[in-house]
Design a protein around this motif. Structure first.
Motif, short mmCIF file in Angstrom:
data_model
loop_
_atom_site.label_atom_id
_atom_site.label_comp_id
_atom_site.label_asym_id
_atom_site.label_seq_id
_atom_site.Cartn_x
_atom_site.Cartn_y
_atom_site.Cartn_z
N ALA A 1 45.30 55.05 43.28
CA ALA A 1 44.99 56.47 43.08
C ALA A 1 43.52 56.64 42.76
CB ALA A 1 45.85 57.04 41.95
N LEU A 2 43.00 57.85 42.98
CA LEU A 2 41.62 58.14 42.62
C LEU A 2 41.41 57.87 41.14
CD1 LEU A 2 38.90 59.34 43.62
CD2 LEU A 2 39.72 61.56 42.79
N ASP A 3 40.42 57.07 40.83
CA ASP A 3 40.10 56.66 39.45
C ASP A 3 41.13 55.70 38.87
OD1 ASP A 3 37.74 58.14 39.32
OD2 ASP A 3 38.77 59.95 38.63
N GLY A 4 41.99 55.13 39.72
CA GLY A 4 42.98 54.17 39.26
C GLY A 4 42.35 52.98 38.57
N TYR A 5 41.20 52.55 39.06
CA TYR A 5 40.42 51.49 38.41
C TYR A 5 39.34 52.09 37.51
CZ TYR A 5 42.30 47.54 41.08
OH TYR A 5 43.12 46.57 41.59
N PHE A 6 38.63 53.05 38.06
CA PHE A 6 37.41 53.53 37.40
C PHE A 6 37.66 54.12 36.02
CE2 PHE A 6 33.88 56.68 36.92
CZ PHE A 6 32.86 55.75 36.85
N LYS A 7 38.79 54.81 35.83
CA LYS A 7 39.06 55.44 34.54
C LYS A 7 40.13 54.72 33.72
CE LYS A 7 37.32 60.04 35.55
NZ LYS A 7 37.57 61.50 35.55
N ASN A 8 40.47 53.50 34.14
CA ASN A 8 41.38 52.67 33.37
C ASN A 8 40.56 51.57 32.71
OD1 ASN A 8 43.25 50.77 32.40
ND2 ASN A 8 44.72 51.21 34.01
N PRO A 9 40.37 51.61 31.39
CA PRO A 9 39.51 50.62 30.73
C PRO A 9 39.98 49.18 30.91
CG PRO A 9 40.76 51.90 29.12
CD PRO A 9 40.95 52.58 30.44
N LEU A 10 41.27 48.99 31.21
CA LEU A 10 41.77 47.63 31.43
C LEU A 10 41.42 47.11 32.82
CD1 LEU A 10 45.34 47.83 29.84
CD2 LEU A 10 43.29 46.76 28.88
N LEU A 11 41.15 48.02 33.76
CA LEU A 11 40.93 47.63 35.14
C LEU A 11 39.50 47.84 35.61
CD1 LEU A 11 44.08 47.85 35.04
CD2 LEU A 11 43.98 48.77 37.35
N LYS A 12 38.77 48.73 34.96
CA LYS A 12 37.46 49.13 35.45
C LYS A 12 36.57 47.92 35.74
CE LYS A 12 33.43 52.01 34.47
NZ LYS A 12 32.79 52.95 33.52
N ILE A 13 35.97 47.92 36.92
CA ILE A 13 35.10 46.83 37.35
C ILE A 13 33.67 47.20 36.99
CG2 ILE A 13 34.34 45.41 39.27
CD1 ILE A 13 36.93 46.16 40.72
N ALA A 14 33.07 46.38 36.16
CA ALA A 14 31.71 46.62 35.71
C ALA A 14 30.73 45.79 36.54
CB ALA A 14 31.58 46.27 34.23
N PHE A 15 29.49 45.88 36.21
CA PHE A 15 28.46 45.05 36.85
C PHE A 15 28.87 43.59 36.76
CE2 PHE A 15 24.73 47.28 38.25
CZ PHE A 15 23.86 46.30 38.71
N PRO A 16 28.63 42.80 37.79
CA PRO A 16 28.97 41.37 37.71
C PRO A 16 28.38 40.73 36.47
CG PRO A 16 28.28 41.96 39.94
CD PRO A 16 28.03 43.16 39.08
N PRO A 17 29.15 39.88 35.78
CA PRO A 17 28.67 39.27 34.53
C PRO A 17 27.32 38.59 34.68
CG PRO A 17 30.99 38.80 34.85
CD PRO A 17 30.52 39.45 36.12
#
Length: 253
Positions: A79-95
């Motif tokens: 879903a739209l924001d399924g990753y982006f607005k889920n703090p458990l899933l959100k993908i950040a800048f590569p470590p």
């Protein structure tokens, strides 16, 4: 066969009567809690009226419950924001590039960094649309022994099974989708621009991670977080996931 029948009979009686959970708290504590704990306890009970359940019924009921769970999880992720607005899933800048993001924010490129992270998550959400068929294939291939093992296994036994049997295929399916979506959303360009800008800063360690592989791995990991959450629902409250097949299987006593 008798023990397996008793196992399933106990599961079915407990599944459609949530009130019985509260009335049997002592047994929950002694078996680790939850519906699956009750099932394991039931294996050692004396055989009673067994009904007409078969091994196929056992596997079919569990498969149906898991199909519902993975379908829900896949739908949530895609879903739209399924990753982006889920703090458990959100993908950040590569470590390995966190310093890139921090430094670029310091010199006025916060908007570009935010846009890049949004693009990463949009790519994962796009790829997640392909997850359900991969999971369903793994579930369909589940043997009766697999089903019983999951029922009697650890609290994340189903998630572990699906990761073993579908994890690599998800990576294979996701990679070209994420690669294409990253390009479509200009994430590859954003990242190239950001890294090139960063690499021009004097005395910094140059950055050049594999963006597609990173995003794919994080997207797959996020899916299994949702699968684990759905498995917990199945174990603790299977009555919340009732279909015609589950009604047929879980009503036999």
């Amino acid at each position: 066969m008798m023990k397996k029948t008793v196992l399933v009979t106990s599961l079915l009686a407990l599944t459609l009567n949530q009130a019985s959970f509260a009335q049997d708290s002592t047994r929950q504590k002694s078996t680790g809690g939850g519906i699956f704990g009750k099932i394991i306890n039931a294996v050692s009970q004396p055989a009673g009226a067994s009904g007409s359940l078969t091994n196929t019924d056992i596997a079919s009921g569990l498969k149906e419950a898991l199909r519902i769970g993975v379908t829900n999880g896949s739908a949530q992720a895609s879903a739209l924001d399924g990753y982006f607005k889920n703090p458990l899933l959100k993908i950040a800048f590569p470590p390995e590039a966190q310093n890139v993001a921090a430094k670029l924010r310091q010199i006025g490129f916060s908007k570009q960094v935010d846009q890049f992270e949004l693009s990463l998550n949009r790519a994962a959400e796009d790829a997640a649309k392909k997850a359900a068929p991969v999971f369903v294939k793994a579930i369909t291939s589940m043997s009766i022994q697999d089903a019983v093992g999951i029922l009697q296994g650890q609290k994340d036994a189903a998630t572990q099974y699906l990761r073993r049997t579908s994890g690599q295929q998800l990576v294979t399916e996701f990679t070209p989708i994420i690669d294409s979506t990253l390009k479509k959303n200009n994430a590859t360009k954003y990242y190239s621009d950001l890294v090139n800008t960063y690499n021009k800063i004097p005395f910094v360690q140059k950055a050049n991670p594999n963006l597609t592989a990173y995003a794919t791995g994080k997207a797959v990991d996020g899916l299994f977080i949702l699968v684990a959450q759905e498995e917990e629902k199945i174990r603790e409250n299977p009555a919340a996931r009732v279909t015609d097949l589950l009604k047929k299987v879980f009503s036999k006593q």
